[in-house]
Design an enzyme around this catalytic site. Structure first.
Site: not given
Ligand code: DQA
Length: 137
Positions: A10-11, A18, A23, A75, A78, A99, A101-103, A108
């Site tokens: 999502p997102n 965003r 990101y 990825n 959330a 898995e 994650h960009l961040s 965090r």
């Molecule tokens: C994310 C990190 C998640 O905590 C967050 O909810 C995202 C993006 C990342 O790519 O860093 O939507 O997966």
């Protein structure tokens, strides 16, 4: 050609606009295009799928079993921190996955430190931005 499925939760359709401090400025289309090109060079068939909802992601994981996907790059966004259901789908199909994650989810908020996926994953890449997907491929 081995099939690689790139799943985004999502997102992540809003990438580029965003929270760019977390990101970055690349859109998801740009990231997927780069992966498709890299896949061609590596002799891999790369398919990308993004959804803002849990069920379509779970259904796509199930479909990966019948379309003989060799490997998944995911990825879960959330859903990383909430979805036992998506975790169970990956466990059920027994397709290895990485898995991404960009961040750096460990640098965090506290709730981002737990992942429902990491202990099942072949590898975890976090905090390297879009390059993380390329390394996974
Ligand atoms: C994310 C990190 C998640 O905590 C967050 O909810 C995202 C993006 C990342 O790519 O860093 O939507 O997966």
């Amino acid at each position: 050609m081995p099939k690689i499925l790139v799943l985004n939760g999502p997102n992540l359709n809003l990438l580029g606009d965003r929270e760019i401090q977390h990101y970055g400025k690349d859109s998801l289309d740009t990231i997927n295009q780069r992966l498709a090109e890299q896949g061609k060079r590596l002799g891999l068939e790369v398919t990308a799928f993004q959804s803002n909802a849990e069920a379509p992601l779970i259904d796509r994981v199930h479909a990966a079993k019948s379309d003989e996907t060799a490997y998944i790059i995911i990825n879960p966004a959330a859903f990383t921190h909430t979805s036992a259901a998506l975790r169970d789908a990956l466990a059920a199909v027994r397709i290895p996955f990485i898995e991404v994650h960009l961040s750096n989810i460990h640098a965090r908020e506290e709730f981002r430190r737990h992942s429902y996926f990491s202990d099942l994953a072949a590898g975890v890449i976090a905090g390297l931005g879009p390059v993380g997907y390329e390394l996974a491929l």
